[in-house]
Design a protein around this motif. Structure first.
Motif, PDB file in Angstrom:
ATOM      1  N   GLY B  28     -26.481  11.372   0.317  1.00  0.00           N
ATOM      2  CA  GLY B  28     -27.058  11.484  -1.257  1.00  0.00           C
ATOM      3  C   GLY B  28     -28.172  12.155  -1.576  1.00  0.00           C
ATOM      4  O   GLY B  28     -28.730  12.344  -2.769  1.00  0.00           O
ATOM      5  N   HIS B  29     -29.043  12.616  -0.404  1.00  0.00           N
ATOM      6  CA  HIS B  29     -30.133  13.120  -0.547  1.00  0.00           C
ATOM      7  C   HIS B  29     -30.115  14.677  -0.267  1.00  0.00           C
ATOM      8  O   HIS B  29     -29.465  15.126   0.429  1.00  0.00           O
ATOM      9  CB  HIS B  29     -31.291  12.888   0.350  1.00  0.00           C
ATOM     10  N   SER B  30     -30.633  15.279  -1.575  1.00  0.00           N
ATOM     11  CA  SER B  30     -30.215  17.010  -1.622  1.00  0.00           C
ATOM     12  C   SER B  30     -31.797  17.647  -1.360  1.00  0.00           C
ATOM     13  O   SER B  30     -31.859  18.861  -1.473  1.00  0.00           O
ATOM     14  CB  SER B  30     -29.901  17.337  -2.784  1.00  0.00           C
ATOM     15  N   SER B  94     -36.073  13.529   3.877  1.00  0.00           N
ATOM     16  CA  SER B  94     -35.507  13.651   2.660  1.00  0.00           C
ATOM     17  C   SER B  94     -35.696  12.640   1.384  1.00  0.00           C
ATOM     18  O   SER B  94     -36.449  11.603   1.852  1.00  0.00           O
ATOM     19  CB  SER B  94     -33.891  13.565   3.193  1.00  0.00           C
ATOM     20  N   SER B  95     -35.418  13.178   0.469  1.00  0.00           N
ATOM     21  CA  SER B  95     -35.538  12.258  -0.814  1.00  0.00           C
ATOM     22  C   SER B  95     -34.296  12.520  -1.615  1.00  0.00           C
ATOM     23  O   SER B  95     -33.822  13.518  -1.434  1.00  0.00           O
ATOM     24  CB  SER B  95     -36.739  12.362  -1.285  1.00  0.00           C
ATOM     25  N   GLN B  96     -34.222  11.640  -2.465  1.00  0.00           N
ATOM     26  CA  GLN B  96     -33.143  11.614  -3.532  1.00  0.00           C
ATOM     27  C   GLN B  96     -33.344  12.604  -4.811  1.00  0.00           C
ATOM     28  O   GLN B  96     -32.536  13.447  -5.031  1.00  0.00           O
ATOM     29  CB  GLN B  96     -32.733  10.239  -3.965  1.00  0.00           C
ATOM     30  N   GLU B 100     -39.852  11.776  -5.270  1.00  0.00           N
ATOM     31  CA  GLU B 100     -39.474  10.301  -4.901  1.00  0.00           C
ATOM     32  C   GLU B 100     -39.797  10.245  -3.274  1.00  0.00           C
ATOM     33  O   GLU B 100     -40.060  11.170  -2.664  1.00  0.00           O
ATOM     34  CB  GLU B 100     -38.064  10.185  -4.943  1.00  0.00           C
TER      35      GLU B 100
END
Lengths: 113, 113
Positions: B28-30, B94-96, B100
């Motif tokens: 879910g993290h891009s 990674s972050s969403q 964040e």
């Protein structure tokens, strides 16, 4: 240009006592701060954060204090436990067209049993 | 395990060889970030990527280093013609969303002989 500074490279505390880790920043545009904990041979893990609209955030044994006028934040751990022995990094996201997190150099905490 | 996955954990290269470090972000993290930690130093930002795009590479050395985050597959940090000074721990996070909280992988320890 070190915008987030942790001036104490190491700290030793007796088990059960309070640990206070300090962090100073120079960029008044920072509005969100995080603390990460890192054990050897592992990646940093998020510990606690604080928004600039608050001056304190508490989560169990961990409390972060923010003094905006002094551009200073601190992490208090009470009571300290041997498992808290790790390197602690403070960080802030900086926006300059894009977001990137700026990290301090870390403070190595050793909690003595 | 839905966390940030990095491989290999340890990579040994001789001077002049190429090093490829891989990072799969959390589900879910891009947004993917690469950081480098030299011995006794803090985490230094290298590059920030989103799918198929380099957003900020201001921390990347101008030569020999490149990064990508293709539409399919992991993010790759590539170091060509490695030198001893490249020896470090390389962390992926990674972050969403932009700005964040970051979630880190366990890192790749690169040793250049």
């Amino acid at each position: 240009d070190q915008q987030v500074k942790q001036n104490s490279p190491s700290l030793s505390v007796q088990e059960g006592r309070i640990s206070i880790l300090n962090c100073d920043y120079t960029n008044s545009m920072f509005d969100y701060f995080l603390w990460y904990k890192k054990y050897p041979a592992e990646g940093p893990t998020f510990l606690i954060s604080i928004s600039s609209i608050k001056d304190k955030n508490e989560d169990g044994r961990f409390t972060v204090f923010l003094n905006k006028s002094a551009k200073h934040l601190s992490l208090h751990i009470v009571p300290s436990q041997p498992g808290d022995s790790a390197v602690y990094f403070c960080a802030a996201p900086r926006f300059s067209g894009t977001y990137k997190y700026i990290f301090g150099t870390g403070t190595r905490l050793k909690v003595l049993a | 395990n839905a966390g940030v996955m990095q491989n290999p954990r340890h990579l040994v290269r001789r001077r002049g060889q190429e090093a490829r470090l891989r990072c799969s972000p959390m589900k879910g993290h891009s947004h993917v970030y690469w950081y480098r930690q030299l011995p006794e130093e803090g985490l230094k930002f290298m590059v920030y990527l989103q799918k198929e795009n380099i957003i900020d590479e201001s921390g990347m050395p101008k030569e020999r280093f490149s990064a990508e985050f293709p539409k399919e597959g992991p993010s790759i940090l590539r170091i060509q013609q490695v030198v001893r000074g490249d020896s470090a721990a390389y962390f992926c996070a990674s972050s969403q969303g932009a700005g964040e909280k970051l979630f880190f992988g366990s890192g790749t320890q690169l040793s250049v002989l």
